[in-house]
Design a protein around this motif. Structure first.
Motif, short mmCIF file in Angstrom:
data_model
loop_
_atom_site.label_atom_id
_atom_site.label_comp_id
_atom_site.label_asym_id
_atom_site.label_seq_id
_atom_site.Cartn_x
_atom_site.Cartn_y
_atom_site.Cartn_z
N VAL A 159 -0.77 13.55 -10.60
CA VAL A 159 0.44 13.81 -10.39
C VAL A 159 1.42 13.39 -11.90
O VAL A 159 2.73 13.88 -11.96
N TYR A 160 0.62 13.08 -12.95
CA TYR A 160 1.68 13.84 -14.26
C TYR A 160 1.07 15.32 -14.77
O TYR A 160 1.10 15.76 -15.42
N SER A 161 1.37 16.13 -13.78
CA SER A 161 0.78 17.85 -13.69
C SER A 161 1.86 18.70 -13.84
O SER A 161 1.96 19.62 -14.59
N GLY A 162 3.37 18.07 -13.22
CA GLY A 162 4.32 18.90 -13.65
C GLY A 162 4.36 19.27 -11.71
O GLY A 162 5.54 19.47 -12.01
N THR A 163 3.78 18.55 -11.43
CA THR A 163 3.84 19.34 -9.58
C THR A 163 4.35 18.26 -8.60
O THR A 163 3.80 16.50 -9.30
N ASP A 164 4.93 18.35 -7.71
CA ASP A 164 5.26 16.95 -6.63
C ASP A 164 4.02 16.71 -5.33
O ASP A 164 3.89 18.00 -5.05
N HIS A 165 3.07 16.08 -6.22
CA HIS A 165 1.80 16.18 -4.66
C HIS A 165 1.86 14.54 -4.31
O HIS A 165 1.61 13.42 -4.80
N LEU A 166 2.62 15.05 -3.21
CA LEU A 166 2.86 13.37 -2.51
C LEU A 166 1.91 12.31 -2.28
O LEU A 166 1.62 11.22 -2.02
N GLN A 167 0.27 13.27 -1.28
CA GLN A 167 -1.22 12.23 -1.40
C GLN A 167 -1.33 11.41 -2.47
O GLN A 167 -1.70 10.44 -3.00
N ALA A 168 -1.15 12.22 -3.64
CA ALA A 168 -2.13 11.90 -4.87
C ALA A 168 -1.05 11.11 -5.64
O ALA A 168 -1.99 10.00 -5.82
N THR A 169 0.32 11.06 -5.54
CA THR A 169 0.58 9.58 -5.60
C THR A 169 1.25 8.73 -5.19
O THR A 169 1.10 7.51 -5.52
N PHE A 170 0.84 8.52 -3.91
CA PHE A 170 0.44 7.85 -2.88
C PHE A 170 -0.82 7.44 -3.67
O PHE A 170 -1.05 5.88 -3.32
N GLN A 171 -1.78 7.99 -3.13
CA GLN A 171 -2.94 7.02 -3.52
C GLN A 171 -3.21 6.76 -5.17
O GLN A 171 -3.57 5.76 -5.10
N LEU A 172 -3.06 7.13 -6.18
CA LEU A 172 -2.81 6.98 -6.26
C LEU A 172 -2.25 5.66 -6.88
O LEU A 172 -2.59 4.07 -8.10
N ALA A 173 -0.39 5.34 -6.30
CA ALA A 173 -0.16 3.56 -6.04
C ALA A 173 -0.97 3.11 -5.29
O ALA A 173 -1.24 1.78 -5.40
N ILE A 174 -1.90 3.15 -4.39
CA ILE A 174 -2.87 2.27 -3.53
C ILE A 174 -4.00 1.79 -4.70
O ILE A 174 -4.16 0.80 -4.67
N VAL A 175 -4.41 3.04 -5.44
CA VAL A 175 -5.69 2.52 -6.73
C VAL A 175 -5.14 1.39 -7.23
O VAL A 175 -6.24 0.62 -7.43
N GLN A 176 -4.37 1.60 -8.41
CA GLN A 176 -3.34 0.70 -9.40
C GLN A 176 -3.23 -1.03 -8.74
O GLN A 176 -3.63 -1.61 -9.38
N GLN A 177 -2.94 -0.40 -7.53
CA GLN A 177 -2.65 -2.20 -6.71
C GLN A 177 -3.64 -2.58 -6.41
O GLN A 177 -4.44 -3.89 -6.62
N SER A 178 -4.84 -1.73 -6.18
CA SER A 178 -6.50 -2.26 -5.39
C SER A 178 -6.72 -3.37 -7.42
O SER A 178 -7.92 -4.36 -7.70
#
Length: 136
Positions: A80-99
């Motif tokens: 997510v913080y690599s400078g690319t827009d990776h929607l799947q990774a961004t979405f999964q990160l939010a889910i994991v952080q919530q969990s």
């Protein structure tokens, strides 16, 4: 080469460990729940291409399937913080952080980043609405 043919990809990968196509083969293994092979392919591929965004994402998905949420979170953050827009990774990160029960500010930041990439994402909108309710 047919990228949908697992046998062809396995043969190609065996002859070309340095190929950038390793996430495709790893994904096939992951879909078949062969986590050991998926991880091995990612480990080899990332050894040659340590900054390969899709390879890191695939390894994060393998970690999630293996129940290693904290390791998955680290990998997803790199993507997510690599400078690319990776929607799947961004979405999964939010889910994991919530969990993982991360701080509200962290969750808001992650879900807002999902909305930045996909303004119509219903799950992100719903999660942010719930966070606002909890805050009040």
């Amino acid at each position: 080469m047919n990228l949908n043919n697992q046998t062809e990809l396995e043969t190609y990968f065996a002859d070309n460990f340095d190929t950038i196509l390793f996430p495709v083969l790893a994904d096939m293994y992951l879909q078949n729940r062969d986590l050991d092979r998926a991880r091995k392919v990612c480990d080899i591929g990332l050894g040659y291409h340590p900054d390969h965004i899709d390879g890191m994402f695939m390894l994060a998905m393998i970690e999630l399937e293996s129940g290693n949420e904290r390791d998955a979170e680290k990998l997803l953050k790199k993507v997510v913080y690599s400078g690319t827009d990776h929607l799947q990774a961004t979405f999964q990160l939010a889910i994991v952080q919530q969990s993982l029960g991360r701080a509200e500010s962290t969750l808001q930041k992650s879900w807002n980043k999902v909305i930045d990439l996909n303004p119509e994402n219903k799950e992100a909108k719903s999660a942010l609405k719930e966070l606002l309710k909890e805050y009040k």
